[in-house]
Design an enzyme around this catalytic site. Structure first.
Site, PDB file in Angstrom:
ATOM      1  N   ARG A 140       0.840  -1.210   0.000  1.00 16.26           N
ATOM      2  CA  ARG A 140       0.000   0.000   0.000  1.00 16.26           C
ATOM      3  C   ARG A 140       0.869   1.252   0.000  1.00 16.26           C
ATOM      4  O   ARG A 140       0.530   2.263  -0.648  1.00 16.26           O
ATOM      5  CB  ARG A 140      -0.925  -0.047   1.233  1.00 16.26           C
ATOM      6  CG  ARG A 140      -1.968   1.026   1.254  1.00 16.26           C
ATOM      7  CD  ARG A 140      -3.056   0.740   2.271  1.00 16.26           C
ATOM      8  NE  ARG A 140      -3.885   1.928   2.483  1.00 16.26           N
ATOM      9  CZ  ARG A 140      -3.933   2.609   3.620  1.00 16.26           C
ATOM     10  NH1 ARG A 140      -3.260   2.202   4.681  1.00 16.26           N
ATOM     11  NH2 ARG A 140      -4.678   3.694   3.708  1.00 16.26           N
ATOM     12  N   HIS A 195       0.500   4.026  -2.882  1.00 14.43           N
ATOM     13  CA  HIS A 195       0.025   5.378  -2.559  1.00 14.43           C
ATOM     14  C   HIS A 195       1.070   6.451  -2.903  1.00 14.43           C
ATOM     15  O   HIS A 195       0.706   7.602  -3.088  1.00 14.43           O
ATOM     16  CB  HIS A 195      -0.394   5.465  -1.087  1.00 14.43           C
ATOM     17  CG  HIS A 195      -1.756   4.900  -0.847  1.00 14.43           C
ATOM     18  ND1 HIS A 195      -2.636   5.415   0.074  1.00 14.43           N
ATOM     19  CD2 HIS A 195      -2.414   3.872  -1.445  1.00 14.43           C
ATOM     20  CE1 HIS A 195      -3.765   4.713   0.057  1.00 14.43           C
ATOM     21  NE2 HIS A 195      -3.644   3.769  -0.849  1.00 14.43           N
ATOM     22  N   HIS A 229      -5.408  -6.680  -3.418  1.00 14.77           N
ATOM     23  CA  HIS A 229      -6.196  -6.857  -2.188  1.00 14.77           C
ATOM     24  C   HIS A 229      -6.300  -8.314  -1.770  1.00 14.77           C
ATOM     25  O   HIS A 229      -6.957  -8.619  -0.784  1.00 14.77           O
ATOM     26  CB  HIS A 229      -7.594  -6.256  -2.363  1.00 14.77           C
ATOM     27  CG  HIS A 229      -7.598  -4.759  -2.315  1.00 14.77           C
ATOM     28  ND1 HIS A 229      -8.655  -4.001  -2.752  1.00 14.77           N
ATOM     29  CD2 HIS A 229      -6.674  -3.879  -1.865  1.00 14.77           C
ATOM     30  CE1 HIS A 229      -8.382  -2.711  -2.588  1.00 14.77           C
ATOM     31  NE2 HIS A 229      -7.173  -2.615  -2.054  1.00 14.77           N
ATOM     32  N   TRP A 263      -9.801  -9.289   2.595  1.00 13.64           N
ATOM     33  CA  TRP A 263     -10.545  -9.632   1.381  1.00 13.64           C
ATOM     34  C   TRP A 263     -10.504 -11.144   1.154  1.00 13.64           C
ATOM     35  O   TRP A 263     -11.335 -11.685   0.463  1.00 13.64           O
ATOM     36  CB  TRP A 263      -9.928  -8.942   0.164  1.00 13.64           C
ATOM     37  CG  TRP A 263     -10.175  -7.465   0.065  1.00 13.64           C
ATOM     38  CD1 TRP A 263     -11.164  -6.868  -0.678  1.00 13.64           C
ATOM     39  CD2 TRP A 263      -9.453  -6.396   0.686  1.00 13.64           C
ATOM     40  NE1 TRP A 263     -11.087  -5.508  -0.559  1.00 13.64           N
ATOM     41  CE2 TRP A 263     -10.045  -5.180   0.266  1.00 13.64           C
ATOM     42  CE3 TRP A 263      -8.360  -6.330   1.544  1.00 13.64           C
ATOM     43  CZ2 TRP A 263      -9.591  -3.928   0.677  1.00 13.64           C
ATOM     44  CZ3 TRP A 263      -7.896  -5.086   1.968  1.00 13.64           C
ATOM     45  CH2 TRP A 263      -8.509  -3.908   1.545  1.00 13.64           C
ATOM     46  N   ASP A 293     -14.440  -3.097  -5.373  1.00  9.91           N
ATOM     47  CA  ASP A 293     -14.098  -4.508  -5.638  1.00  9.91           C
ATOM     48  C   ASP A 293     -15.246  -5.161  -6.405  1.00  9.91           C
ATOM     49  O   ASP A 293     -15.039  -5.859  -7.397  1.00  9.91           O
ATOM     50  CB  ASP A 293     -13.876  -5.279  -4.329  1.00  9.91           C
ATOM     51  CG  ASP A 293     -12.731  -4.716  -3.480  1.00  9.91           C
ATOM     52  OD1 ASP A 293     -11.672  -4.426  -4.060  1.00  9.91           O
ATOM     53  OD2 ASP A 293     -12.911  -4.568  -2.256  1.00  9.91           O
TER      54      ASP A 293
HETATM   55  C1  HEM Z   1      -9.051   0.223  -6.951  1.00  9.10           C
HETATM   56  C2  HEM Z   1      -9.135   1.189  -6.052  1.00  9.10           C
HETATM   57  C3  HEM Z   1      -8.708   0.952  -4.634  1.00  9.10           C
HETATM   58  C4  HEM Z   1      -9.419   1.280  -3.537  1.00  9.10           C
HETATM   59  C5  HEM Z   1     -10.759   1.975  -3.503  1.00  9.10           C
HETATM   60  C6  HEM Z   1      -8.658   0.829  -2.395  1.00  9.10           C
HETATM   61  C7  HEM Z   1      -9.058   0.976  -1.096  1.00  9.10           C
HETATM   62  C8  HEM Z   1      -8.415   0.432  -0.010  1.00  9.10           C
HETATM   63  C9  HEM Z   1      -8.850   0.547   1.355  1.00  9.10           C
HETATM   64  C10 HEM Z   1     -10.093   1.278   1.832  1.00  9.10           C
HETATM   65  C11 HEM Z   1      -7.976  -0.136   2.120  1.00  9.10           C
HETATM   66  C12 HEM Z   1      -8.005  -0.310   3.637  1.00  9.10           C
HETATM   67  C13 HEM Z   1      -6.944   0.571   4.290  1.00  9.10           C
HETATM   68  C14 HEM Z   1      -6.953   0.440   5.789  1.00  9.10           C
HETATM   69  O1  HEM Z   1      -8.034   0.547   6.393  1.00  9.10           O
HETATM   70  O2  HEM Z   1      -5.876   0.263   6.385  1.00  9.10           O
HETATM   71  C15 HEM Z   1      -6.981  -0.688   1.250  1.00  9.10           C
HETATM   72  C16 HEM Z   1      -5.953  -1.473   1.665  1.00  9.10           C
HETATM   73  C17 HEM Z   1      -5.025  -2.007   0.828  1.00  9.10           C
HETATM   74  N1  HEM Z   1      -4.852  -1.699  -0.507  1.00  9.10           N
HETATM   75 FE1  HEM Z   1      -6.207  -0.772  -1.668  1.00  9.10          FE
HETATM   76  N2  HEM Z   1      -7.518   0.259  -2.837  1.00  9.10           N
HETATM   77  C18 HEM Z   1      -7.492   0.314  -4.197  1.00  9.10           C
HETATM   78  C19 HEM Z   1      -6.475  -0.100  -5.015  1.00  9.10           C
HETATM   79  C20 HEM Z   1      -5.323  -0.705  -4.593  1.00  9.10           C
HETATM   80  C21 HEM Z   1      -4.197  -1.000  -5.421  1.00  9.10           C
HETATM   81  C22 HEM Z   1      -4.077  -0.609  -6.895  1.00  9.10           C
HETATM   82  C23 HEM Z   1      -3.274  -1.623  -4.631  1.00  9.10           C
HETATM   83  C24 HEM Z   1      -1.913  -2.131  -4.983  1.00  9.10           C
HETATM   84  C25 HEM Z   1      -1.460  -2.327  -6.193  1.00  9.10           C
HETATM   85  C26 HEM Z   1      -3.839  -1.722  -3.310  1.00  9.10           C
HETATM   86  C27 HEM Z   1      -3.242  -2.328  -2.238  1.00  9.10           C
HETATM   87  C28 HEM Z   1      -3.779  -2.394  -0.965  1.00  9.10           C
HETATM   88  C29 HEM Z   1      -3.251  -3.228   0.098  1.00  9.10           C
HETATM   89  C30 HEM Z   1      -2.103  -4.206  -0.011  1.00  9.10           C
HETATM   90  C31 HEM Z   1      -4.033  -2.973   1.231  1.00  9.10           C
HETATM   91  C32 HEM Z   1      -3.904  -3.616   2.622  1.00  9.10           C
HETATM   92  C33 HEM Z   1      -3.121  -2.707   3.540  1.00  9.10           C
HETATM   93  C34 HEM Z   1      -2.957  -3.281   4.941  1.00  9.10           C
HETATM   94  O3  HEM Z   1      -3.371  -4.402   5.222  1.00  9.10           O
HETATM   95  O4  HEM Z   1      -2.376  -2.566   5.773  1.00  9.10           O
HETATM   96  N3  HEM Z   1      -5.062  -1.124  -3.324  1.00  9.10           N
HETATM   97  N4  HEM Z   1      -7.272  -0.313  -0.044  1.00  9.10           N
END
Ligand code: HEM
Length: 484
Positions: A96, A100, A229, A261, A290
């Site tokens: 993440r 970001h 995810h 997820w 998703d």
């Molecule tokens: C498509 C649009 C996306 C949305 C709306 C989205 C939204 C989110 C949200 C709401 C979280 C939870 C964050 C938290 O509460 O700590 C999250 C976590 C995460 N996202 Fe996304 N995301 C998107 C795309 C991506 C992409 C493109 C990647 C990587 C290539 C990604 C990788 C991750 C990962 C690995 C986590 C887990 C983080 C953790 O466990 O600390 N996401 N995302």
């Protein structure tokens, strides 16, 4: 460092209200440097990296030149990152972090760094305090000691190195990365807030296209990248999304809590697509963005394909991730460089993905036996806690705000720094580290040994192979006699 962190980031116990934006800014500014001049000074003492350069006639010559990052230091840092991942289970938040930093890119802006992207700007509080980045201060805190140890690499490269390494170490594909990203040097160079996607927009498919097309990415890449995810959890005290805990997250590994997820949320595979498609388990998260992957006709083509075909997903994911990691970056040297060995490793067959931890138990405990929900009081740590020992810990705020407070989560995590390391994941049924093997695993190993005439109880007889060799040689000899 721990004292500095404690002084700047640990003002109160967890149930306190979320700190204001200015408090969060002040806290993070105290910790993260606002300029990389120190790094530049140190860089001069480090060995300039070497590059191969094509010269007239097509031959290669090795030249020395300065680059944004030192290749040797990047390789050493990669080993340190692997160690960090093994001990803190922080694969998801590293992914993440990389995403970001790069995902702020706007292809319609030509100038660097105004265009945003992978430029290390996320280290500055100006950007860290954006709502979408809630909780990422924990990732920075985990990775900062590695940055301190390797002054000859940029933040921009380190973030992307950590992300790609996390994917690979979680059993994902090898990402064809290049390095040499230049860092921005001041918080004024951070992109404006609002360039990253929302989790629940009015029209999710349209929103995803608006955001990802602006980065120069297409439908296939949107779907493939969403597959990241497969790792990680969403926490109500950070993004505001997800349950405080589920049967898959209540025991960690790392800090318990959040909603994943997938069942095995530290293993990179295509289960994200399968789980969204089925939507049978209320303990698994499905954000509106998703769900859109199976609702929008164009996205659906790829989502269905990835649910069926893991290899297709891995191939497309690796390409899309590499592209994402380059967005907006200014490279020095301009073409970037790969780390030695990357090419050879790419050529190797993809090994069976190994989960970063053993899988959870197939049958969750009945609801009655489940521990009471969410609100576990957190032990308050001593102010001078050691550096973070775990990937982010959820703050135990009773009613989490939709947008999490970076400092609130950092507070919880630092308290965790004083806590003993929890047992990784569920009951030890698999061989992991020094654990005892399960009976079924022992039986499987025994059967494999016995399959070729050996026994796990005693080493193979050396003449076993020797006899086979004589037999093969004899057969070859006989065949040549018959042929003649
Ligand atoms: C498509 C649009 C996306 C949305 C709306 C989205 C939204 C989110 C949200 C709401 C979280 C939870 C964050 C938290 O509460 O700590 C999250 C976590 C995460 N996202 Fe996304 N995301 C998107 C795309 C991506 C992409 C493109 C990647 C990587 C290539 C990604 C990788 C991750 C990962 C690995 C986590 C887990 C983080 C953790 O466990 O600390 N996401 N995302």
């Amino acid at each position: 460092m721990a004292e500095r962190l404690a002084a700047s980031l640990l003002p109160a116990a967890s149930p306190s209200p979320a700190p204001s934006l200015s408090a969060r800014r002040a806290a993070a500014a105290a910790y993260f440097p606002s300029s990389c001049s120190a790094r530049r000074g140190l860089r001069l003492r480090s060995q300039p990296p070497r590059f191969s350069q094509k010269v007239a006639g097509g031959s290669l010559r090795v030249v020395r030149c300065m680059a944004a990052s030192d290749a040797a230091q990047l390789k050493s840092a990669r080993e340190d990152i692997k160690e960090l991942l093994k001990t803190k289970y922080c694969h998801p938040i590293m992914v993440r972090l990389g995403w970001h930093d790069s995902g702020t890119y706007d292809k319609n802006i030509e100038e660097w760094p105004q265009r945003g992207g992978a430029d290390g700007s996320l280290r500055f509080d100006a950007e860290l305090s954006h709502g979408a980045n809630a909780g990422l201060i924990n990732a920075l805190k985990l990775i900062q000691p590695i940055k301190d140890k390797y002054p000859g690499i940029t933040y921009a490269d380190l973030f992307q190195l950590a992300s790609a390494t996390a994917i690979e170490e979680a059993g994902g594909p090898k990402i064809p990365m290049k390095y040499g990203r230049v860092d921005v040097t001041a918080p004024e160079q951070c992109p404006p807030e609002g360039r990253l996607p929302d989790a629940s927009p009015r029209d999710p498919a349209e929103h995803l296209r608006n955001v990802f097309y602006r980065m120069g990415l297409d439908d296939k890449e949107i779907v493939a990248l969403s597959g990241a995810h497969t790792l990680g959890r969403s926490r109500p005290d950070r993004s505001g999304w997800g349950k405080p805990e589920t049967k898959y997250t209540k025991d960690g590994p790392g800090e318990p809590g959040g909603q994943s997820w997938t069942v095995e949320w530290l293993k990179f595979d295509n289960s994200y697509f399968r789980d969204i498609k089925e939507q049978r388990d209320k303990d698994l998260l499905v954000l509106a963005t998703d769900a859109a992957l199976f609702e929008d006709p164009s996205f659906k083509v790829y989502a269905e394909k990835y649910a069926e075909d893991k290899e297709a997903f891995f191939k497309d994911y690796a390409e899309a991730h590499a592209k994402l990691s380059d967005l907006g970056a200014k490279f020095d040297p301009p073409e970037g460089f790969t780390l030695d060995g990357d090419k050879e490793e790419e050529a190797e067959p993809t090994p069976e993905p190994a989960a970063a931890v053993p899988p959870p138990p197939p049958t969750p405990k009945p609801a009655a036996a489940a521990p009471p929900p969410t609100q576990k009081p957190e032990p308050v740590a001593a102010a001078a806690a050691p550096p973070p020992t775990q990937e982010p810990k959820p703050a135990a705020a009773p009613t989490p705000a939709p947008v999490a407070a970076a400092v609130a989560t950092a507070t919880a995590e630092d308290k965790n720094g004083a806590a003993p390391q929890p047992e990784p994941f569920v009951a030890a049924k698999y061989s992991y580290g020094k654990r005892e093997l399960s009976d079924s695993m022992k039986q499987k190993i025994r059967a494999e040994y016995e399959g070729f005439g050996g026994s796990p109880d005693k080493p193979l007889q050396s003449n076993y192979f020797f006899n086979i060799m004589i037999l093969v040689a004899g057969l070859a000899f006989l065949t040549s006699l018959v042929m003649n």
